[in-house]
Design an enzyme around this catalytic site. Structure first.
Site, PDB file in Angstrom:
ATOM      1  N   GLY A  64      38.156  92.051   5.758  1.00  0.00           N
ATOM      2  CA  GLY A  64      36.821  91.543   5.449  1.00  0.00           C
ATOM      3  C   GLY A  64      36.213  90.850   6.657  1.00  0.00           C
ATOM      4  O   GLY A  64      36.112  91.433   7.748  1.00  0.00           O
ATOM      5  N   LYS A  67      48.947  89.968   6.081  1.00  0.00           N
ATOM      6  CA  LYS A  67      48.389  91.320   5.931  1.00  0.00           C
ATOM      7  C   LYS A  67      48.286  91.949   7.328  1.00  0.00           C
ATOM      8  O   LYS A  67      48.640  93.112   7.517  1.00  0.00           O
ATOM      9  CB  LYS A  67      47.009  91.224   5.260  1.00  0.00           C
ATOM     10  CG  LYS A  67      46.333  92.568   5.061  1.00  0.00           C
ATOM     11  CD  LYS A  67      45.079  92.412   4.217  1.00  0.00           C
ATOM     12  CE  LYS A  67      44.269  93.699   4.181  1.00  0.00           C
ATOM     13  NZ  LYS A  67      43.018  93.555   3.411  1.00  0.00           N
ATOM     14  N   GLU A 125      40.554  74.009   1.663  1.00  0.00           N
ATOM     15  CA  GLU A 125      39.507  74.711   0.899  1.00  0.00           C
ATOM     16  C   GLU A 125      38.624  73.722   0.144  1.00  0.00           C
ATOM     17  O   GLU A 125      37.532  74.071  -0.294  1.00  0.00           O
ATOM     18  CB  GLU A 125      40.136  75.694  -0.089  1.00  0.00           C
ATOM     19  CG  GLU A 125      40.640  76.968   0.537  1.00  0.00           C
ATOM     20  CD  GLU A 125      39.534  77.853   1.078  1.00  0.00           C
ATOM     21  OE1 GLU A 125      38.637  78.228   0.315  1.00  0.00           O
ATOM     22  OE2 GLU A 125      39.564  78.156   2.282  1.00  0.00           O
ATOM     23  N   TYR A 152      39.128  78.301  -6.828  1.00  0.00           N
ATOM     24  CA  TYR A 152      40.363  77.712  -6.291  1.00  0.00           C
ATOM     25  C   TYR A 152      40.063  76.346  -5.661  1.00  0.00           C
ATOM     26  O   TYR A 152      40.737  75.346  -5.951  1.00  0.00           O
ATOM     27  CB  TYR A 152      40.987  78.652  -5.244  1.00  0.00           C
ATOM     28  CG  TYR A 152      42.100  77.997  -4.475  1.00  0.00           C
ATOM     29  CD1 TYR A 152      43.372  77.899  -5.020  1.00  0.00           C
ATOM     30  CD2 TYR A 152      41.877  77.443  -3.209  1.00  0.00           C
ATOM     31  CE1 TYR A 152      44.402  77.271  -4.329  1.00  0.00           C
ATOM     32  CE2 TYR A 152      42.894  76.820  -2.512  1.00  0.00           C
ATOM     33  CZ  TYR A 152      44.154  76.734  -3.069  1.00  0.00           C
ATOM     34  OH  TYR A 152      45.162  76.100  -2.393  1.00  0.00           O
ATOM     35  N   SER A 185      44.111  70.912  -0.389  1.00  0.00           N
ATOM     36  CA  SER A 185      43.852  72.057   0.489  1.00  0.00           C
ATOM     37  C   SER A 185      42.593  71.846   1.304  1.00  0.00           C
ATOM     38  O   SER A 185      41.630  71.227   0.839  1.00  0.00           O
ATOM     39  CB  SER A 185      43.681  73.302  -0.378  1.00  0.00           C
ATOM     40  OG  SER A 185      43.062  74.331   0.355  1.00  0.00           O
ATOM     41  N   ARG A 219      55.115  84.168   4.280  1.00  0.00           N
ATOM     42  CA  ARG A 219      53.768  84.213   3.723  1.00  0.00           C
ATOM     43  C   ARG A 219      53.610  85.447   2.836  1.00  0.00           C
ATOM     44  O   ARG A 219      54.139  86.526   3.149  1.00  0.00           O
ATOM     45  CB  ARG A 219      52.799  84.271   4.911  1.00  0.00           C
ATOM     46  CG  ARG A 219      51.331  84.072   4.619  1.00  0.00           C
ATOM     47  CD  ARG A 219      51.035  82.896   3.797  1.00  0.00           C
ATOM     48  NE  ARG A 219      49.790  82.225   4.160  1.00  0.00           N
ATOM     49  CZ  ARG A 219      49.081  81.503   3.313  1.00  0.00           C
ATOM     50  NH1 ARG A 219      49.480  81.351   2.065  1.00  0.00           N
ATOM     51  NH2 ARG A 219      47.989  80.889   3.707  1.00  0.00           N
ATOM     52  N   GLY A 220      52.862  85.321   1.750  1.00  0.00           N
ATOM     53  CA  GLY A 220      52.593  86.462   0.871  1.00  0.00           C
ATOM     54  C   GLY A 220      51.742  87.501   1.594  1.00  0.00           C
ATOM     55  O   GLY A 220      50.932  87.156   2.471  1.00  0.00           O
ATOM     56  N   PHE A 273      47.620  87.365   1.923  1.00  0.00           N
ATOM     57  CA  PHE A 273      46.894  86.454   2.815  1.00  0.00           C
ATOM     58  C   PHE A 273      46.668  87.133   4.164  1.00  0.00           C
ATOM     59  O   PHE A 273      47.477  87.958   4.598  1.00  0.00           O
ATOM     60  CB  PHE A 273      47.669  85.138   2.973  1.00  0.00           C
ATOM     61  CG  PHE A 273      47.826  84.421   1.670  1.00  0.00           C
ATOM     62  CD1 PHE A 273      46.807  83.603   1.194  1.00  0.00           C
ATOM     63  CD2 PHE A 273      48.955  84.589   0.889  1.00  0.00           C
ATOM     64  CE1 PHE A 273      46.925  82.960  -0.037  1.00  0.00           C
ATOM     65  CE2 PHE A 273      49.079  83.957  -0.341  1.00  0.00           C
ATOM     66  CZ  PHE A 273      48.061  83.138  -0.808  1.00  0.00           C
ATOM     67  N   LEU A 308      53.753  71.882  -5.761  1.00  0.00           N
ATOM     68  CA  LEU A 308      53.135  72.879  -4.881  1.00  0.00           C
ATOM     69  C   LEU A 308      52.637  74.096  -5.655  1.00  0.00           C
ATOM     70  O   LEU A 308      51.909  74.920  -5.119  1.00  0.00           O
ATOM     71  CB  LEU A 308      54.151  73.363  -3.839  1.00  0.00           C
ATOM     72  CG  LEU A 308      54.950  72.283  -3.097  1.00  0.00           C
ATOM     73  CD1 LEU A 308      55.897  72.916  -2.087  1.00  0.00           C
ATOM     74  CD2 LEU A 308      54.020  71.316  -2.393  1.00  0.00           C
ATOM     75  N   ALA A 309      53.061  74.237  -6.890  1.00  0.00           N
ATOM     76  CA  ALA A 309      52.756  75.456  -7.635  1.00  0.00           C
ATOM     77  C   ALA A 309      51.272  75.542  -7.983  1.00  0.00           C
ATOM     78  O   ALA A 309      50.646  74.547  -8.345  1.00  0.00           O
ATOM     79  CB  ALA A 309      53.586  75.490  -8.916  1.00  0.00           C
ATOM     80  N   LYS A 322      41.329  72.557  -6.782  1.00  0.00           N
ATOM     81  CA  LYS A 322      42.085  71.647  -5.906  1.00  0.00           C
ATOM     82  C   LYS A 322      41.397  70.279  -5.801  1.00  0.00           C
ATOM     83  O   LYS A 322      42.057  69.244  -5.722  1.00  0.00           O
ATOM     84  CB  LYS A 322      42.264  72.271  -4.516  1.00  0.00           C
ATOM     85  CG  LYS A 322      43.324  73.370  -4.501  1.00  0.00           C
ATOM     86  CD  LYS A 322      44.719  72.776  -4.694  1.00  0.00           C
ATOM     87  CE  LYS A 322      45.792  73.813  -4.887  1.00  0.00           C
ATOM     88  NZ  LYS A 322      47.134  73.238  -5.068  1.00  0.00           N
TER      89      LYS A 322
HETATM   90  O1  G4F Z   1      44.488  84.128   4.441  1.00  0.00           O
HETATM   91  P1  G4F Z   1      43.402  83.802   3.501  1.00  0.00           P
HETATM   92  O2  G4F Z   1      43.375  84.557   2.223  1.00  0.00           O
HETATM   93  O3  G4F Z   1      43.500  82.243   3.263  1.00  0.00           O
HETATM   94  P2  G4F Z   1      42.448  81.125   2.757  1.00  0.00           P
HETATM   95  O4  G4F Z   1      41.433  81.702   1.866  1.00  0.00           O
HETATM   96  O5  G4F Z   1      41.971  80.384   3.961  1.00  0.00           O
HETATM   97  O6  G4F Z   1      43.387  80.187   1.883  1.00  0.00           O
HETATM   98  C1  G4F Z   1      44.714  79.806   2.280  1.00  0.00           C
HETATM   99  O7  G4F Z   1      44.698  78.577   2.946  1.00  0.00           O
HETATM  100  C2  G4F Z   1      44.218  77.484   2.130  1.00  0.00           C
HETATM  101  C3  G4F Z   1      44.092  76.239   3.001  1.00  0.00           C
HETATM  102  O8  G4F Z   1      45.204  75.675   3.397  1.00  0.00           O
HETATM  103  C4  G4F Z   1      45.124  77.320   0.924  1.00  0.00           C
HETATM  104  F1  G4F Z   1      44.715  76.274   0.157  1.00  0.00           F
HETATM  105  C5  G4F Z   1      45.092  78.608   0.121  1.00  0.00           C
HETATM  106  O9  G4F Z   1      45.960  78.512  -1.000  1.00  0.00           O
HETATM  107  C6  G4F Z   1      45.559  79.749   1.007  1.00  0.00           C
HETATM  108  O10 G4F Z   1      46.903  79.534   1.376  1.00  0.00           O
HETATM  109  O11 G4F Z   1      41.977  84.011   4.202  1.00  0.00           O
HETATM  110  C7  G4F Z   1      41.664  83.441   5.448  1.00  0.00           C
HETATM  111  C8  G4F Z   1      40.329  83.968   5.951  1.00  0.00           C
HETATM  112  C9  G4F Z   1      39.200  83.903   4.911  1.00  0.00           C
HETATM  113  O12 G4F Z   1      38.038  83.433   5.540  1.00  0.00           O
HETATM  114  C10 G4F Z   1      38.992  85.348   4.482  1.00  0.00           C
HETATM  115  O13 G4F Z   1      37.661  85.684   4.084  1.00  0.00           O
HETATM  116  O14 G4F Z   1      40.479  85.355   6.266  1.00  0.00           O
HETATM  117  C11 G4F Z   1      39.356  86.061   5.788  1.00  0.00           C
HETATM  118  N1  G4F Z   1      39.708  87.469   5.588  1.00  0.00           N
HETATM  119  C12 G4F Z   1      39.136  88.521   6.235  1.00  0.00           C
HETATM  120  N2  G4F Z   1      39.665  89.674   5.799  1.00  0.00           N
HETATM  121  C13 G4F Z   1      40.622  87.948   4.722  1.00  0.00           C
HETATM  122  C14 G4F Z   1      40.594  89.348   4.855  1.00  0.00           C
HETATM  123  N3  G4F Z   1      41.478  87.312   3.882  1.00  0.00           N
HETATM  124  C15 G4F Z   1      42.327  88.092   3.143  1.00  0.00           C
HETATM  125  N4  G4F Z   1      43.199  87.475   2.319  1.00  0.00           N
HETATM  126  N5  G4F Z   1      42.317  89.465   3.223  1.00  0.00           N
HETATM  127  C16 G4F Z   1      41.468  90.146   4.055  1.00  0.00           C
HETATM  128  O15 G4F Z   1      41.472  91.376   4.123  1.00  0.00           O
END
Ligand code: G4F
Length: 305
Positions: free
Chosen positions: A186, A167, A102, A124, A100, A159-160, A163, A55-56, A128
């Site tokens: 965003g 957040k 992604e 990323y 993923s 969750r970190g 994400f 998973l890392a 994957k």
């Molecule tokens: O929470 P996110 O950063 O997750 P993302 O990019 O979907 O990826 C996660 O899920 C994947 C699929 O299972 C994993 F492979 C990956 O490792 C990770 O766990 O962003 C989700 C959505 C994106 O569209 C991003 O543009 O939220 C949008 N977003 C809007 N504002 C934001 C923000 N994302 C983040 N992190 N921070 C913001 O301020």
């Protein structure tokens, strides 16, 4: 049960292992790095394993744009090193690769299933796809039991904070505690298929209990926008997200994955898997957890003053 961790973590267990403190007496931790084949080879040579859950990774998509080179190095080589070490020393060990959603990126069909072509949109996502293809290649070339889960976003209280879900829920709690007054985000219109990590880990385990190795999509089948997540999270504390959320260009990605929704029919039929958490339950659990942590800390700070 064994786990691989960085050497520095072993030197600072109280701070580094808070999330697994309740498990520490049941797992053996070994210092190793995905960037070092000898370190992985050494661990695999000293212990016998039935199953390996790989998973890392550097898993934050935004960071992969900031430093694509290290994301690619760690994620692609790390997967290759694990597969190569197992092939050499323990070819019977069953291997799980964390693929993923992604990988679908700029989606070619909706909903996405195991047949949907990949079109990754970030370093990323590209890393994957490479890991997924390596896993398939080791299965086909060397007959190893190597399976990939194509997991859509999975969330929960652990969750970190970088994400979007965490957040949002952690900031809701900090707003409620009077610590901050706004939430910069965003793209609010991005759509994701959010499930609960507990459900998704169950699916990973099921994949390694099958007769033959295969690839499986794991998803809830529902998609929601970031805006909907905000609406629901703020409503848990009777606030209107529109009073606090501010759109900040800094959190936009150079290439966005606009919309994801998975079709987990194969997991449901072959693995007998189904999710138990609904979208509102996930949001509620995350907000409640962050309220507990944040308000608990605030109370403790008051007693110290
Ligand atoms: O929470 P996110 O950063 O997750 P993302 O990019 O979907 O990826 C996660 O899920 C994947 C699929 O299972 C994993 F492979 C990956 O490792 C990770 O766990 O962003 C989700 C959505 C994106 O569209 C991003 O543009 O939220 C949008 N977003 C809007 N504002 C934001 C923000 N994302 C983040 N992190 N921070 C913001 O301020």
């Amino acid at each position: 049960m064994h786990g691989l961790v960085r050497r520095v973590a072993l030197e600072d267990p109280d701070r580094r292992f808070t999330r697994i403190s309740h498990l520490l007496d049941r797992i053996q931790l070994h210092a190793a790095s995905l960037e070092s084949y000898p370190s992985l080879f050494s661990v695999v040579s000293r212990h016998e394993f039935d199953e390996c859950y790989h998973l890392a990774a550097q898993s934050f998509v935004a960071e992969s744009f900031a430093d694509g080179f290290s994301t690619m190095n760690t994620n692609i080589n790390g997967t290759h090193y694990m597969l190569a070490a197992l092939r050499e020393l323990q070819p019977k060990c069953r291997f799980y690769f964390a693929g993923s959603s992604e990988m679908f990126g700029k989606v070619r069909q909706t909903p996405q299933n195991e047949e949907t072509p990949f079109h990754p949109r970030s370093p990323y996502g590209i890393s994957k796809v490479a890991g997924f293809e390596l896993t398939r290649n080791y299965r086909e070339a060397y007959g190893m039991f190597a399976a990939s889960g194509i997991l859509f976003n999975h969330e929960g209280p652990r969750r970190g904070f970088e994400f979007v879900t965490r957040k949002i829920t952690s900031t809701v709690a900090r707003i409620k505690a009077g610590q901050v007054t706004e939430l910069p985000l965003g793209n609010l219109d991005a759509r994701r298929d959010w499930g609960h990590s507990k459900d998704y880990v169950r699916a990973m385990h099921l994949m390694l209990q099958q007769h033959t190795p295969d690839d499986f999509v794991v998803a809830s089948g529902e998609s929601h926008t970031v805006r909907e997540f905000c609406q629901l999270a703020f409503s848990q504390v009777n606030l209107d997200y529109r009073d606090y959320v501010r759109v900040d260009e800094r959190f936009y990605r150079p290439a966005e994955v606009e919309s994801l929704v998975g079709d987990a029919t194969k997991s449901r039929t072959v693995l007998g898997w189904k999710p138990t958490y609904s979208f509102p339950e996930i949001v509620r659990e995350m907000v409640q957890n962050d309220l507990r942590v944040t308000l608990g800390l605030t109370e403790r700070m008051k007693t110290l003053q």
